[in-house]
Design a protein around this motif. Structure first.
Motif, PDB file in Angstrom:
ATOM      1  N   LYS A  70       0.855  -1.189   0.000  1.00 14.92           N
ATOM      2  CA  LYS A  70       0.000   0.000   0.000  1.00 14.92           C
ATOM      3  C   LYS A  70       0.887   1.232   0.000  1.00 14.92           C
ATOM      4  O   LYS A  70       1.888   1.300   0.677  1.00 14.92           O
ATOM      5  CB  LYS A  70      -0.914   0.004   1.211  1.00 14.92           C
ATOM      6  N   LYS A  71       0.486   2.200  -0.777  1.00 15.04           N
ATOM      7  CA  LYS A  71       1.247   3.445  -0.886  1.00 15.04           C
ATOM      8  C   LYS A  71       0.866   4.390   0.242  1.00 15.04           C
ATOM      9  O   LYS A  71      -0.226   4.338   0.780  1.00 15.04           O
ATOM     10  CB  LYS A  71       0.963   4.138  -2.231  1.00 15.04           C
ATOM     11  N   ILE A  72       1.798   5.259   0.551  1.00 12.52           N
ATOM     12  CA  ILE A  72       1.563   6.296   1.563  1.00 12.52           C
ATOM     13  C   ILE A  72       0.667   7.342   0.934  1.00 12.52           C
ATOM     14  O   ILE A  72       0.873   7.748  -0.202  1.00 12.52           O
ATOM     15  CB  ILE A  72       2.895   6.918   2.015  1.00 12.52           C
ATOM     16  N   LYS A  73      -0.311   7.798   1.680  1.00 13.60           N
ATOM     17  CA  LYS A  73      -1.215   8.820   1.165  1.00 13.60           C
ATOM     18  C   LYS A  73      -1.345   9.917   2.189  1.00 13.60           C
ATOM     19  O   LYS A  73      -1.166   9.700   3.384  1.00 13.60           O
ATOM     20  CB  LYS A  73      -2.585   8.221   0.851  1.00 13.60           C
ATOM     21  N   ASN A 127      -8.342   5.899   7.150  1.00 10.76           N
ATOM     22  CA  ASN A 127      -8.421   4.475   7.413  1.00 10.76           C
ATOM     23  C   ASN A 127      -7.050   3.856   7.648  1.00 10.76           C
ATOM     24  O   ASN A 127      -6.942   2.662   7.831  1.00 10.76           O
ATOM     25  CB  ASN A 127      -9.139   3.758   6.267  1.00 10.76           C
ATOM     26  N   MET A 128      -5.996   4.635   7.680  1.00  6.09           N
ATOM     27  CA  MET A 128      -4.653   4.139   7.938  1.00  6.09           C
ATOM     28  C   MET A 128      -4.391   4.161   9.441  1.00  6.09           C
ATOM     29  O   MET A 128      -4.972   4.942  10.180  1.00  6.09           O
ATOM     30  CB  MET A 128      -3.598   4.995   7.214  1.00  6.09           C
ATOM     31  N   ARG A 129      -3.472   3.345   9.898  1.00  5.33           N
ATOM     32  CA  ARG A 129      -3.221   3.183  11.325  1.00  5.33           C
ATOM     33  C   ARG A 129      -2.399   4.318  11.927  1.00  5.33           C
ATOM     34  O   ARG A 129      -2.757   4.834  12.971  1.00  5.33           O
ATOM     35  CB  ARG A 129      -2.524   1.844  11.546  1.00  5.33           C
ATOM     36  N   ASN A 130      -1.259   4.699  11.321  1.00  5.99           N
ATOM     37  CA  ASN A 130      -0.372   5.711  11.910  1.00  5.99           C
ATOM     38  C   ASN A 130      -0.515   7.047  11.194  1.00  5.99           C
ATOM     39  O   ASN A 130      -0.500   7.116   9.972  1.00  5.99           O
ATOM     40  CB  ASN A 130       1.090   5.248  11.839  1.00  5.99           C
ATOM     41  N   ARG A 131      -0.583   8.076  12.006  1.00  7.42           N
ATOM     42  CA  ARG A 131      -0.668   9.443  11.483  1.00  7.42           C
ATOM     43  C   ARG A 131       0.563  10.179  12.024  1.00  7.42           C
ATOM     44  O   ARG A 131       0.736  10.281  13.239  1.00  7.42           O
ATOM     45  CB  ARG A 131      -1.952  10.095  11.964  1.00  7.42           C
ATOM     46  N   VAL A 132       1.396  10.687  11.112  1.00 11.54           N
ATOM     47  CA  VAL A 132       2.667  11.287  11.503  1.00 11.54           C
ATOM     48  C   VAL A 132       2.814  12.637  10.824  1.00 11.54           C
ATOM     49  O   VAL A 132       2.518  12.785   9.633  1.00 11.54           O
ATOM     50  CB  VAL A 132       3.850  10.372  11.084  1.00 11.54           C
ATOM     51  N   ALA A 162      -0.349   6.125   7.337  1.00 13.50           N
ATOM     52  CA  ALA A 162      -0.031   4.869   6.663  1.00 13.50           C
ATOM     53  C   ALA A 162      -0.023   3.735   7.669  1.00 13.50           C
ATOM     54  O   ALA A 162      -0.022   3.960   8.880  1.00 13.50           O
ATOM     55  CB  ALA A 162       1.334   4.975   5.986  1.00 13.50           C
ATOM     56  N   ASN A 163      -0.017   2.512   7.166  1.00 15.85           N
ATOM     57  CA  ASN A 163       0.078   1.334   8.030  1.00 15.85           C
ATOM     58  C   ASN A 163       1.492   1.125   8.546  1.00 15.85           C
ATOM     59  O   ASN A 163       1.709   0.308   9.427  1.00 15.85           O
ATOM     60  CB  ASN A 163      -0.379   0.078   7.283  1.00 15.85           C
ATOM     61  N   GLU A 164       2.434   1.832   8.000  1.00 14.59           N
ATOM     62  CA  GLU A 164       3.832   1.691   8.403  1.00 14.59           C
ATOM     63  C   GLU A 164       4.056   2.297   9.788  1.00 14.59           C
ATOM     64  O   GLU A 164       3.294   3.147  10.249  1.00 14.59           O
ATOM     65  CB  GLU A 164       4.753   2.390   7.385  1.00 14.59           C
ATOM     66  N   ASP A 165       5.142   1.856  10.429  1.00 15.39           N
ATOM     67  CA  ASP A 165       5.524   2.343  11.749  1.00 15.39           C
ATOM     68  C   ASP A 165       5.791   3.855  11.698  1.00 15.39           C
ATOM     69  O   ASP A 165       6.354   4.363  10.725  1.00 15.39           O
ATOM     70  CB  ASP A 165       6.796   1.593  12.204  1.00 15.39           C
ATOM     71  N   ALA A 166       5.424   4.572  12.744  1.00 11.52           N
ATOM     72  CA  ALA A 166       5.588   6.024  12.795  1.00 11.52           C
ATOM     73  C   ALA A 166       7.051   6.427  12.650  1.00 11.52           C
ATOM     74  O   ALA A 166       7.370   7.391  11.935  1.00 11.52           O
ATOM     75  CB  ALA A 166       5.007   6.581  14.093  1.00 11.52           C
ATOM     76  N   GLU A 167       7.952   5.716  13.294  1.00  4.30           N
ATOM     77  CA  GLU A 167       9.381   6.044  13.188  1.00  4.30           C
ATOM     78  C   GLU A 167       9.878   5.854  11.742  1.00  4.30           C
ATOM     79  O   GLU A 167      10.689   6.627  11.250  1.00  4.30           O
ATOM     80  CB  GLU A 167      10.212   5.199  14.153  1.00  4.30           C
ATOM     81  N   TYR A 168       9.389   4.821  11.116  1.00  2.00           N
ATOM     82  CA  TYR A 168       9.762   4.557   9.718  1.00  2.00           C
ATOM     83  C   TYR A 168       9.289   5.704   8.828  1.00  2.00           C
ATOM     84  O   TYR A 168      10.037   6.205   7.989  1.00  2.00           O
ATOM     85  CB  TYR A 168       9.153   3.230   9.260  1.00  2.00           C
TER      86      TYR A 168
END
Length: 170
Positions: free
Chosen positions: A2-5, A10-15, A28-34
């Motif tokens: 899944k691409k970052i948008k 509906n994505m898990r992490n908001r950074v 995105a679903n990716e880790d916040a630190e990432y």
């Protein structure tokens, strides 16, 4: 993958990430630190581009595209079976960076040539102005000399007449 948008709920992490002094909210679903490391990487690249005098336009699409590229790049770097692909990408990246530097040098050379031409034009204009002043001075001198010649011709005609008169009276 899944691409970052930007701004999807509906994505898990908001950074929040900062790129070129502007804050962007990424989810995105990716880790916040990432996600933060992606933002730092893109910001570093933007700073490099800006320090080299290149102007980036259309920020949001470029930032999102850069984040997606960084995401793919980082994931490829972490996979052992894609080292050859990464190597090709790095080689292509170096080639493109060299091409950018060559184009910037060519642009700078053009700017230098334009500056040299402008300086030559300024010098030529100055010489032309000085020459025009000399021409005006010489034209004035010619008028003075023409006046003197007319006066001498007039005096000569008077003396010639006096001489002729003297010769006739003898």
């Amino acid at each position: 993958m899944k691409k970052i948008k930007e701004g999807m709920n509906n994505m898990r992490n908001r950074v929040n990430i900062t790129i070129n002094s502007r804050v962007y909210t990424i989810t995105a679903n990716e880790d916040a630190e990432y996600l933060k490391s992606l933002g730092d990487y893109v910001n570093g690249k933007v700073q490099i581009v800006l320090s080299e005098g290149t102007h980036v336009m259309g920020e949001k699409p470029l930032v999102l595209a850069a984040l997606n590229i960084c995401d793919e790049y980082f994931k490829l770097m972490n996979r052992n079976d894609s080292k050859e692909q990464v190597s090709k990408l790095l080689t292509e990246n170096r080639r493109l960076e060299k091409e950018i530097r060559d184009l910037e040098r060519a642009e700078q050379d053009s700017g230098n040539k334009a500056a040299e031409a402008a300086e030559e034009l300024r010098i030529t204009q100055k010489v032309l102005e000085e020459t025009e002043e000399k021409v005006k001075f010489l034209e004035g001198q010619i008028k003075v000399k023409e006046t003197q010649i007319k006066k001498q011709k007039s005096e000569f005609a008077i003396r010639e007449k006096e001489l002729l008169d003297m010769l006739e009276s003898k």
